[in-house]
Design a protein around this motif. Structure first.
Motif, PDB file in Angstrom:
ATOM      1  N   MET A   1       0.733  -1.180   0.266  1.00 14.71           N
ATOM      2  CA  MET A   1      -0.185  -0.099   0.095  1.00 14.71           C
ATOM      3  C   MET A   1       0.334   1.238   0.186  1.00 14.71           C
ATOM      4  O   MET A   1       0.499   2.632  -0.310  1.00 14.71           O
ATOM      5  N   ASP A   2       2.121   0.820   0.722  1.00 17.77           N
ATOM      6  CA  ASP A   2       2.741   2.848   0.309  1.00 17.77           C
ATOM      7  C   ASP A   2       3.339   2.790  -1.349  1.00 17.77           C
ATOM      8  O   ASP A   2       3.117   4.221  -1.137  1.00 17.77           O
ATOM      9  N   LYS A   3       2.965   1.941  -2.182  1.00 17.15           N
ATOM     10  CA  LYS A   3       3.250   2.796  -3.431  1.00 17.15           C
ATOM     11  C   LYS A   3       1.860   3.637  -3.540  1.00 17.15           C
ATOM     12  O   LYS A   3       1.941   4.381  -4.352  1.00 17.15           O
ATOM     13  N   MET A   4       0.964   3.029  -3.405  1.00 18.97           N
ATOM     14  CA  MET A   4      -0.305   3.882  -3.292  1.00 18.97           C
ATOM     15  C   MET A   4      -0.341   5.474  -3.083  1.00 18.97           C
ATOM     16  O   MET A   4      -0.518   6.088  -3.768  1.00 18.97           O
ATOM     17  N   TRP A   5       0.187   5.807  -1.524  1.00 15.65           N
ATOM     18  CA  TRP A   5       0.667   7.127  -1.187  1.00 15.65           C
ATOM     19  C   TRP A   5       1.486   7.608  -1.964  1.00 15.65           C
ATOM     20  O   TRP A   5       1.601   8.780  -2.023  1.00 15.65           O
ATOM     21  N   ASP A   6       2.842   6.335  -2.632  1.00 21.72           N
ATOM     22  CA  ASP A   6       3.844   7.317  -3.443  1.00 21.72           C
ATOM     23  C   ASP A   6       2.741   8.088  -4.337  1.00 21.72           C
ATOM     24  O   ASP A   6       3.240   8.572  -5.686  1.00 21.72           O
ATOM     25  N   ILE A   7       1.576   7.332  -5.343  1.00 21.13           N
ATOM     26  CA  ILE A   7       1.403   7.950  -6.214  1.00 21.13           C
ATOM     27  C   ILE A   7       0.642   8.670  -6.157  1.00 21.13           C
ATOM     28  O   ILE A   7       0.953   9.749  -6.425  1.00 21.13           O
ATOM     29  N   LEU A   8      -0.293   9.176  -4.958  1.00 18.67           N
ATOM     30  CA  LEU A   8      -0.555  10.737  -4.951  1.00 18.67           C
ATOM     31  C   LEU A   8       0.301  11.276  -4.119  1.00 18.67           C
ATOM     32  O   LEU A   8      -0.212  12.623  -4.922  1.00 18.67           O
ATOM     33  N   ALA A   9       1.169  10.886  -3.915  1.00 17.88           N
ATOM     34  CA  ALA A   9       2.601  12.019  -3.297  1.00 17.88           C
ATOM     35  C   ALA A   9       2.646  12.952  -5.355  1.00 17.88           C
ATOM     36  O   ALA A   9       3.361  13.934  -4.932  1.00 17.88           O
ATOM     37  N   SER A  10       3.569  12.028  -5.985  1.00 19.47           N
ATOM     38  CA  SER A  10       3.412  12.363  -7.066  1.00 19.47           C
ATOM     39  C   SER A  10       2.889  13.180  -8.107  1.00 19.47           C
ATOM     40  O   SER A  10       3.103  13.561  -8.233  1.00 19.47           O
ATOM     41  N   LEU A  11       1.174  12.667  -7.539  1.00 15.67           N
ATOM     42  CA  LEU A  11       0.667  13.352  -8.194  1.00 15.67           C
ATOM     43  C   LEU A  11      -0.093  14.534  -7.760  1.00 15.67           C
ATOM     44  O   LEU A  11      -0.590  16.012  -8.451  1.00 15.67           O
ATOM     45  N   TYR A  12       0.511  14.269  -6.219  1.00 12.51           N
ATOM     46  CA  TYR A  12       0.355  16.064  -5.991  1.00 12.51           C
ATOM     47  C   TYR A  12       1.381  16.703  -6.312  1.00 12.51           C
ATOM     48  O   TYR A  12       1.066  17.946  -6.881  1.00 12.51           O
ATOM     49  N   TRP A  13       2.338  16.493  -6.860  1.00 13.62           N
ATOM     50  CA  TRP A  13       3.713  17.720  -7.488  1.00 13.62           C
ATOM     51  C   TRP A  13       3.376  17.441  -8.741  1.00 13.62           C
ATOM     52  O   TRP A  13       3.895  18.176  -9.452  1.00 13.62           O
ATOM     53  N   GLY A  14       2.988  16.603  -9.287  1.00 10.53           N
ATOM     54  CA  GLY A  14       2.985  16.712 -10.789  1.00 10.53           C
ATOM     55  C   GLY A  14       1.801  16.243 -11.729  1.00 10.53           C
ATOM     56  O   GLY A  14       1.873  14.939 -11.214  1.00 10.53           O
ATOM     57  N   LYS A  15       0.690  16.822 -12.096  1.00  6.71           N
ATOM     58  CA  LYS A  15      -0.705  16.327 -13.016  1.00  6.71           C
ATOM     59  C   LYS A  15       0.185  15.209 -13.968  1.00  6.71           C
ATOM     60  O   LYS A  15       1.455  15.788 -14.478  1.00  6.71           O
ATOM     61  N   CYS A  16      -0.562  14.509 -14.405  1.00  3.75           N
ATOM     62  CA  CYS A  16       0.262  13.129 -15.406  1.00  3.75           C
ATOM     63  C   CYS A  16      -1.397  12.867 -15.991  1.00  3.75           C
ATOM     64  O   CYS A  16      -1.640  12.507 -15.435  1.00  3.75           O
ATOM     65  N   THR A  17      -0.784  12.481 -17.179  1.00  2.00           N
ATOM     66  CA  THR A  17      -1.938  10.680 -17.727  1.00  2.00           C
ATOM     67  C   THR A  17      -1.137  10.422 -17.164  1.00  2.00           C
ATOM     68  O   THR A  17       0.015   9.770 -16.331  1.00  2.00           O
ATOM     69  N   PHE A  18      -2.121   8.667 -17.045  1.00  2.00           N
ATOM     70  CA  PHE A  18      -1.711   7.279 -17.001  1.00  2.00           C
ATOM     71  C   PHE A  18      -0.290   7.154 -17.597  1.00  2.00           C
ATOM     72  O   PHE A  18       0.498   6.527 -16.512  1.00  2.00           O
ATOM     73  N   LYS A  19      -0.488   6.985 -18.733  1.00  2.00           N
ATOM     74  CA  LYS A  19       1.188   7.004 -19.282  1.00  2.00           C
ATOM     75  C   LYS A  19       2.160   7.562 -18.634  1.00  2.00           C
ATOM     76  O   LYS A  19       3.156   6.360 -18.890  1.00  2.00           O
ATOM     77  N   GLU A  20       2.707   8.679 -18.672  1.00  2.00           N
ATOM     78  CA  GLU A  20       3.254   8.919 -17.681  1.00  2.00           C
ATOM     79  C   GLU A  20       3.229   9.119 -16.365  1.00  2.00           C
ATOM     80  O   GLU A  20       4.238   8.331 -16.059  1.00  2.00           O
ATOM     81  N   LEU A  21       2.783   9.020 -16.118  1.00  2.00           N
ATOM     82  CA  LEU A  21       2.392   8.179 -14.550  1.00  2.00           C
ATOM     83  C   LEU A  21       3.209   6.398 -14.191  1.00  2.00           C
ATOM     84  O   LEU A  21       4.370   6.335 -13.355  1.00  2.00           O
TER      85      LEU A  21
END
Length: 73
Positions: A1-21
């Motif tokens: 589940m840590d990866k889920m919160w890392d995804i949230l943090a990553s999106l907080y710092w920069g919007k992106c498409t699914f592929k970019e993420l």
């Protein structure tokens, strides 16, 4: 589940498409299905949203959630 919160943090710092993420360094080696699953969970919790153009971003609730999990310590 840590990866889920890392995804949230990553999106907080920069919007992106699914592929970019999926191409971000911390997700190398993670299958797209897993990333999609985490996005769906975050979306159901009201922490992320997808625009009509396919851009993922965080909601206002995301900052508080990240702070509670120590991302701004």
């Amino acid at each position: 589940m840590d990866k889920m919160w890392d995804i949230l943090a990553s999106l907080y710092w920069g919007k992106c498409t699914f592929k970019e993420l999926c191409e971000r360094d911390f997700l190398k080696g993670t299958c797209e299905y897993g990333v999609d699953s985490f996005l769906r969970i975050l979306s159901k919790r009201g922490l992320v949203k997808e625009s009509s153009k396919g851009i993922w971003s965080t909601t206002k609730k995301a900052k508080k959630e990240l702070a509670n999990r120590g991302y701004f310590a």
